[in-house]
Design a protein around this motif. Structure first.
Motif, PDB file in Angstrom:
ATOM      1  N   VAL A 398     -15.341  33.099  -5.146  1.00  0.00           N
ATOM      2  CA  VAL A 398     -14.905  31.892  -4.965  1.00  0.00           C
ATOM      3  C   VAL A 398     -13.648  31.752  -4.052  1.00  0.00           C
ATOM      4  CG1 VAL A 398     -14.071  29.604  -6.178  1.00  0.00           C
ATOM      5  CG2 VAL A 398     -15.959  31.106  -7.266  1.00  0.00           C
ATOM      6  N   LEU A 399     -13.855  30.793  -3.412  1.00  0.00           N
ATOM      7  CA  LEU A 399     -12.550  30.545  -2.195  1.00  0.00           C
ATOM      8  C   LEU A 399     -12.144  29.130  -2.692  1.00  0.00           C
ATOM      9  CD1 LEU A 399     -11.024  31.040   0.255  1.00  0.00           C
ATOM     10  CD2 LEU A 399     -12.801  29.816   1.615  1.00  0.00           C
ATOM     11  N   VAL A 400     -10.966  29.179  -2.693  1.00  0.00           N
ATOM     12  CA  VAL A 400     -10.131  27.896  -3.440  1.00  0.00           C
ATOM     13  C   VAL A 400      -9.337  27.424  -2.290  1.00  0.00           C
ATOM     14  CG1 VAL A 400      -8.659  26.465  -5.233  1.00  0.00           C
ATOM     15  CG2 VAL A 400     -10.437  28.609  -5.816  1.00  0.00           C
ATOM     16  N   VAL A 401      -9.348  26.130  -1.610  1.00  0.00           N
ATOM     17  CA  VAL A 401      -8.429  26.134  -0.512  1.00  0.00           C
ATOM     18  C   VAL A 401      -7.760  24.566  -1.134  1.00  0.00           C
ATOM     19  CG1 VAL A 401      -8.514  24.904   1.578  1.00  0.00           C
ATOM     20  CG2 VAL A 401     -10.339  26.448   1.406  1.00  0.00           C
ATOM     21  N   GLY A 402      -6.372  24.800  -1.060  1.00  0.00           N
ATOM     22  CA  GLY A 402      -5.551  23.817  -1.601  1.00  0.00           C
ATOM     23  C   GLY A 402      -5.286  24.066  -3.105  1.00  0.00           C
ATOM     24  N   TRP A 403      -4.501  23.246  -3.784  1.00  0.00           N
ATOM     25  CA  TRP A 403      -4.185  23.418  -5.035  1.00  0.00           C
ATOM     26  C   TRP A 403      -3.609  22.130  -5.547  1.00  0.00           C
ATOM     27  CZ3 TRP A 403      -5.530  27.301  -7.783  1.00  0.00           C
ATOM     28  CH2 TRP A 403      -5.173  27.625  -9.110  1.00  0.00           C
ATOM     29  N   SER A 404      -4.089  21.944  -6.980  1.00  0.00           N
ATOM     30  CA  SER A 404      -3.787  20.644  -7.850  1.00  0.00           C
ATOM     31  C   SER A 404      -3.751  21.222  -9.307  1.00  0.00           C
ATOM     32  CB  SER A 404      -4.662  19.791  -7.670  1.00  0.00           C
ATOM     33  OG  SER A 404      -6.058  19.761  -8.103  1.00  0.00           O
ATOM     34  N   GLY A 405      -3.331  20.255 -10.158  1.00  0.00           N
ATOM     35  CA  GLY A 405      -3.190  20.591 -11.538  1.00  0.00           C
ATOM     36  C   GLY A 405      -5.008  21.065 -12.079  1.00  0.00           C
ATOM     37  N   LEU A 406      -5.872  20.552 -11.328  1.00  0.00           N
ATOM     38  CA  LEU A 406      -7.096  21.011 -11.886  1.00  0.00           C
ATOM     39  C   LEU A 406      -7.632  22.474 -11.572  1.00  0.00           C
ATOM     40  CD1 LEU A 406      -9.968  19.486 -12.633  1.00  0.00           C
ATOM     41  CD2 LEU A 406     -10.453  19.429 -10.205  1.00  0.00           C
ATOM     42  N   GLY A 407      -6.768  22.965 -10.814  1.00  0.00           N
ATOM     43  CA  GLY A 407      -6.993  24.687 -10.688  1.00  0.00           C
ATOM     44  C   GLY A 407      -7.092  25.330 -11.747  1.00  0.00           C
ATOM     45  N   PRO A 408      -6.127  25.450 -12.582  1.00  0.00           N
ATOM     46  CA  PRO A 408      -6.021  26.271 -13.652  1.00  0.00           C
ATOM     47  C   PRO A 408      -7.086  26.179 -14.786  1.00  0.00           C
ATOM     48  CG  PRO A 408      -3.623  25.420 -13.242  1.00  0.00           C
ATOM     49  CD  PRO A 408      -4.459  24.853 -12.551  1.00  0.00           C
ATOM     50  N   PRO A 409      -7.286  24.900 -15.219  1.00  0.00           N
ATOM     51  CA  PRO A 409      -8.626  24.979 -16.232  1.00  0.00           C
ATOM     52  C   PRO A 409      -9.898  25.036 -15.608  1.00  0.00           C
ATOM     53  CG  PRO A 409      -7.713  22.612 -15.732  1.00  0.00           C
ATOM     54  CD  PRO A 409      -6.859  23.506 -15.062  1.00  0.00           C
ATOM     55  N   LEU A 410     -10.155  24.767 -14.347  1.00  0.00           N
ATOM     56  CA  LEU A 410     -11.149  25.029 -13.472  1.00  0.00           C
ATOM     57  C   LEU A 410     -11.659  26.549 -13.367  1.00  0.00           C
ATOM     58  CD1 LEU A 410     -13.638  24.027 -12.059  1.00  0.00           C
ATOM     59  CD2 LEU A 410     -12.227  23.812  -9.924  1.00  0.00           C
ATOM     60  N   LEU A 411     -10.732  27.346 -12.902  1.00  0.00           N
ATOM     61  CA  LEU A 411     -10.707  28.591 -12.721  1.00  0.00           C
ATOM     62  C   LEU A 411     -11.022  29.547 -14.022  1.00  0.00           C
ATOM     63  CD1 LEU A 411      -8.428  29.465  -9.931  1.00  0.00           C
ATOM     64  CD2 LEU A 411     -10.764  29.258  -9.939  1.00  0.00           C
ATOM     65  N   THR A 412     -10.192  28.911 -15.330  1.00  0.00           N
ATOM     66  CA  THR A 412     -10.476  29.486 -16.669  1.00  0.00           C
ATOM     67  C   THR A 412     -12.031  29.398 -17.234  1.00  0.00           C
ATOM     68  OG1 THR A 412      -8.207  29.073 -17.095  1.00  0.00           O
ATOM     69  CG2 THR A 412      -9.771  29.138 -18.871  1.00  0.00           C
ATOM     70  N   GLY A 413     -12.566  28.106 -16.826  1.00  0.00           N
ATOM     71  CA  GLY A 413     -13.638  27.715 -17.379  1.00  0.00           C
ATOM     72  C   GLY A 413     -14.594  28.377 -16.579  1.00  0.00           C
ATOM     73  N   TRP A 414     -14.562  28.575 -15.351  1.00  0.00           N
ATOM     74  CA  TRP A 414     -15.523  29.440 -14.315  1.00  0.00           C
ATOM     75  C   TRP A 414     -15.601  30.711 -14.856  1.00  0.00           C
ATOM     76  CZ3 TRP A 414     -13.745  33.044 -11.124  1.00  0.00           C
ATOM     77  CH2 TRP A 414     -14.664  33.845 -10.305  1.00  0.00           C
ATOM     78  N   ALA A 415     -14.312  31.354 -15.195  1.00  0.00           N
ATOM     79  CA  ALA A 415     -14.278  32.696 -15.466  1.00  0.00           C
ATOM     80  C   ALA A 415     -15.007  33.102 -16.695  1.00  0.00           C
ATOM     81  CB  ALA A 415     -12.874  33.023 -15.366  1.00  0.00           C
ATOM     82  N   MET A 416     -15.274  31.970 -17.491  1.00  0.00           N
ATOM     83  CA  MET A 416     -15.955  32.408 -18.877  1.00  0.00           C
ATOM     84  C   MET A 416     -17.398  32.855 -18.698  1.00  0.00           C
ATOM     85  SD  MET A 416     -14.234  29.119 -20.880  1.00  0.00           S
ATOM     86  CE  MET A 416     -15.414  29.454 -22.484  1.00  0.00           C
ATOM     87  N   SER A 417     -18.160  32.480 -17.623  1.00  0.00           N
ATOM     88  CA  SER A 417     -19.428  32.992 -17.447  1.00  0.00           C
ATOM     89  C   SER A 417     -19.547  33.683 -16.107  1.00  0.00           C
ATOM     90  CB  SER A 417     -20.313  31.756 -17.345  1.00  0.00           C
ATOM     91  OG  SER A 417     -19.608  30.780 -16.059  1.00  0.00           O
ATOM     92  N   ALA A 418     -18.517  34.182 -15.386  1.00  0.00           N
ATOM     93  CA  ALA A 418     -18.530  34.811 -14.272  1.00  0.00           C
ATOM     94  C   ALA A 418     -18.509  36.323 -14.678  1.00  0.00           C
ATOM     95  CB  ALA A 418     -17.553  34.248 -13.410  1.00  0.00           C
ATOM     96  N   GLY A 419     -19.413  37.101 -13.672  1.00  0.00           N
ATOM     97  CA  GLY A 419     -19.248  38.564 -14.037  1.00  0.00           C
ATOM     98  C   GLY A 419     -17.899  39.181 -13.791  1.00  0.00           C
ATOM     99  N   ALA A 420     -17.531  40.518 -14.247  1.00  0.00           N
ATOM    100  CA  ALA A 420     -16.495  41.150 -14.111  1.00  0.00           C
ATOM    101  C   ALA A 420     -16.019  41.562 -12.583  1.00  0.00           C
ATOM    102  CB  ALA A 420     -16.388  42.412 -14.957  1.00  0.00           C
ATOM    103  N   ASP A 421     -16.923  41.544 -11.728  1.00  0.00           N
ATOM    104  CA  ASP A 421     -16.746  41.964 -10.339  1.00  0.00           C
ATOM    105  C   ASP A 421     -16.616  40.693  -9.608  1.00  0.00           C
ATOM    106  OD1 ASP A 421     -17.162  44.522 -11.078  1.00  0.00           O
ATOM    107  OD2 ASP A 421     -19.169  44.589 -10.648  1.00  0.00           O
ATOM    108  N   SER A 422     -16.408  39.660 -10.196  1.00  0.00           N
ATOM    109  CA  SER A 422     -16.246  38.575  -9.150  1.00  0.00           C
ATOM    110  C   SER A 422     -14.850  38.360  -8.944  1.00  0.00           C
ATOM    111  CB  SER A 422     -16.462  37.119 -10.205  1.00  0.00           C
ATOM    112  OG  SER A 422     -17.597  37.048 -10.787  1.00  0.00           O
ATOM    113  N   THR A 423     -14.612  37.469  -7.798  1.00  0.00           N
ATOM    114  CA  THR A 423     -13.321  37.459  -7.105  1.00  0.00           C
ATOM    115  C   THR A 423     -12.954  35.974  -6.806  1.00  0.00           C
ATOM    116  OG1 THR A 423     -14.178  37.389  -4.816  1.00  0.00           O
ATOM    117  CG2 THR A 423     -13.477  39.622  -6.049  1.00  0.00           C
ATOM    118  N   VAL A 424     -11.688  35.733  -6.719  1.00  0.00           N
ATOM    119  CA  VAL A 424     -11.084  34.430  -6.270  1.00  0.00           C
ATOM    120  C   VAL A 424     -10.207  34.504  -5.263  1.00  0.00           C
ATOM    121  CG1 VAL A 424      -9.629  32.311  -7.284  1.00  0.00           C
ATOM    122  CG2 VAL A 424     -11.472  33.408  -8.657  1.00  0.00           C
ATOM    123  N   GLU A 425     -10.305  33.769  -4.344  1.00  0.00           N
ATOM    124  CA  GLU A 425      -9.188  33.604  -3.030  1.00  0.00           C
ATOM    125  C   GLU A 425      -8.594  32.475  -3.089  1.00  0.00           C
ATOM    126  OE1 GLU A 425      -8.909  34.192   1.805  1.00  0.00           O
ATOM    127  OE2 GLU A 425     -10.508  35.236   0.598  1.00  0.00           O
TER     128      GLU A 425
END
Length: 631
Positions: A398-425
């Motif tokens: 996942v590539l995240v461009v910019g940042w807001s208060g939506l970022g932390p809960p969005l990434l937390t929820g996404w990570a719950m179903s993402a594989g361990a080899d996933s990445t975030v930039e």
């Protein structure tokens, strides 16, 4: 040093009378009218005694009695023309005096009544009269969510003629204008506005909480004390409800910690909702699979099909699998137990108990729950074990461009179903936000990289590596002026779309956050999987919970990884081809271990999404058509 009394300290009779008169006027219209009546009675009484003393009577008297003189004197205070027939100067002087006094009284009376009516109209405009409603919805406080919340509540209650009472500490006329600009159609519901402080018990009496259906508490915008005020309002509402303290209270909060504390401190009738968390959970579906963002938008908008939790006394003793294949105007997806626990996609042999409620996807809560028993008998035999389509954790980048208060809960929820080899930039502009201000949550084994970007925005597409599976454009809504936030996001979007045009087969999913609903059409371009207009999406989710707080448990059950959730499955994977009916799709899906709730055309064929179609509807399946399933 004590103050010496002097001659200036003495109160004159004029000052005393003026003070008493001012005090009388301050008591209101009825006090002045009573005073006028007393004075008028005294003058008429005096005139009748003078007439008796002088031994004369006024014209029109039938006899020379005192009561007749009193009556004729009173008539002259009310009608100036009555004295025209009086003869004799003694009668005329008395009649003239009484008539002049009557003119003064009449003028004063008209002024007092006009002033009282004007004051009452002003009071009505200020919304200070108590409402006389029952089974109404009360919204306390005002924020940017209010117009969309009211619009969604009007849609949810279409045809019910429900009163939606809004009380906030601001001018009701301004509040009404603001709300009505965002409400397309009231659908026969009534909008009532009141001016008051929701934290004060005296003001809460205006909205008749003891007779309402649901209470909504908004926490305002841009105010650091918003959560504290919302909690204060909830406590005041609980006190005002008294014996009616089981009335559902949905309260909007900014901080998850405050929501958890409030939920733990009060009973289950209070439903805290953290807007960023609620929106993030919806957006996570768009990151999991292409097309799921659109499905969740449909399910949380009263314009289409929605999730309902309904009692089903007529289905007690029926197998859940029979309900699935026999349903016509609704699509069953689970059961809610008497404990409030939700089981999505229970076993086909699960028998519905009298304490269970049915979780369905339907276009209205009053849908007929009758089943096609003949079709059930035909399809009940021959269900073998088939592989299901529950997705496993996949490697995503996942590539995240910019940042807001939506970022932390969005990434937390996404990570719950993402594989361990996933990445975030996370690519951010250090001229807008410091790296220390990007509070990336702990994602476990998932790699997170923060990369500042100060180059030309038109070169942003070069940062999209071939392995990127999803791009999230977050608005700098907490760091830029409001008029600049969406402009920057839209420019970034156009740049990325231009650079990704050649990646037709491997194009990443694209999610865009905006702050102004008016800019949404500008971002609604091909290739964009989800446009997040935070206030609008938050309002839709909030309205869903206000209409039925039990939906919260259903959404959480669908959101939590490891259980049954929403997926998109190619029709051919369910052995479906050519012309079929929706009932054929339901049966084929059940045979493969999933529940079909709708279908979707591929984007190149229009991207049409239909949830809860009629069971007898015929459909010509095309290549690439997908079935929306629970599994």
């Amino acid at each position: 040093m004590s103050r010496r009394r002097g001659s200036d300290d003495r109160t004159t009779w004029r000052q005393y009378l003026r003070y008493r008169f001012d005090s009388l006027l301050a008591r209101g219209t009825w006090a002045v009218l009573l005073w006028l009546g007393i004075v008028t009675f005294a003058v008429v009484l005096t005139a009748s005694f003078l007439l008796r003393r002088a031994g004369v009577t006024l014209a029109g008297s039938e006899d020379g009695g005192w009561f007749e003189d009193f009556w004729q004197s009173m008539l002259r205070t009310l009608d100036t023309g009555t004295m025209a027939s009086d003869s004799g100067w003694r009668q005329r002087l008395v009649a003239l005096s009484v008539t002049i006094f009557g003119l003064l009284v009449l003028g004063t009376l008209i002024g007092v009544i006009a002033s009282g009516v004007e004051a009452q109209i002003d009071r009505m405009k200020r919304g200070r009269s108590a409402v006389v409603e029952s089974d109404h919805i009360v919204v306390l406080g005002a924020s940017s969510l209010l117009p969309d919340v009211v619009d969604q509540l009007c849609r949810a209650n279409a045809g019910r003629r429900t009163a939606i009472v809004v009380m906030a500490d601001q001018d009701p006329a301004d509040l009404a204008e603001e709300v009505r600009q965002g409400v397309e159609n009231t659908f026969g519901n009534r909008l009532v506005f009141r001016d008051g402080d929701p934290t004060r018990l005296a003001d809460l009496e205006l909205v008749r909480l003891g007779h309402c259906r649901t209470v909504v508490v908004l926490n305002g915008d841009g105010d650091h004390s918003g959560d504290a005020r919302a909690v204060h309002t909830v406590l005041a509402v609980r006190e005002a409800l008294g014996d009616h303290d089981r009335t559902p209270i949905v309260v909007v909060l900014d901080e998850a910690a405050v929501a958890e504390t409030l939920a733990a401190s009060l009973d289950e009738s209070v439903h805290p909702i953290v807007i960023t968390q609620a929106v993030a959970r919806n957006v996570v579906f768009a990151l999991r699979e292409r097309g799921l963002g659109e499905v969740m938008s449909e399910l949380t908008d009263f314009r289409g099909a929605d999730v309902y939790v309904v009692p089903a006394p007529g289905l007690v003793g029926t197998r859940f699998g029979d309900v699935v294949v026999g349903a016509s105007g609704f699509r069953p997806i689970g059961l809610m137990r008497d404990t409030g626990a939700v089981e999505i996609q229970p076993a086909a042999d699960e028998v519905i108990d009298s304490s269970d409620r049915l979780v369905i996807v339907a276009h209205e809560s009053t849908v007929d729950l009758d089943l096609d028993c003949g079709f059930i008998a035909e399809q009940r035999v021959g269900h073998g074990d088939r592989p299901d389509f529950r997705s496993t954790s996949m490697t995503q980048h996942v590539l995240v461009v910019g940042w807001s208060g939506l970022g932390p809960p969005l990434l937390t929820g996404w990570a719950m179903s993402a594989g361990a080899d996933s990445t975030v930039e996370v690519v951010f502009d250090p001229r807008v936000i410091d790296q220390d201000g990007i509070d990336v949550p702990d994602l476990g084994d998932i790699s997170v990289v923060l990369k500042p970007f100060t180059g030309d925005i038109t070169t942003l597409g070069r940062r999209v590596a071939p392995q990127i599976t999803a791009i999230v454009l977050l608005a700098y809504r907490d760091h830029l002026p409001s008029q600049e936030v969406d402009s920057r996001t839209l420019l970034e979007l156009m740049t990325l779309r231009r650079d990704l045009e050649d990646r037709v087969q491997s194009a990443p999913r694209l999610v865009v956050e905006l702050t102004d609903p008016g800019n949404s059409p500008l971002a609604d371009v091909r290739g964009v999987d989800e446009v997040i207009v935070t206030p609008a999406m938050a309002s839709r989710i909030l309205a869903q919970l206000v209409d039925d707080p039990s939906r919260r448990a259903v959404y959480l059950a669908l959101y939590t990884p490891g259980g049954s959730s929403i997926h998109m499955v190619r029709a051919e994977r369910l052995d479906l081809r050519g012309t079929v009916t929706i009932r054929d799709i339901v049966v084929a899906a059940a045979a493969h271990g999933v529940l079909a709730i709708g279908w979707r055309r591929p984007a190149e064929l229009g991207g049409e999404l239909v949830l809860n179609p009629a069971a007898d509807r015929r459909l010509d399946l095309a290549s690439g058509d997908e079935i929306v399933v629970i599994g």
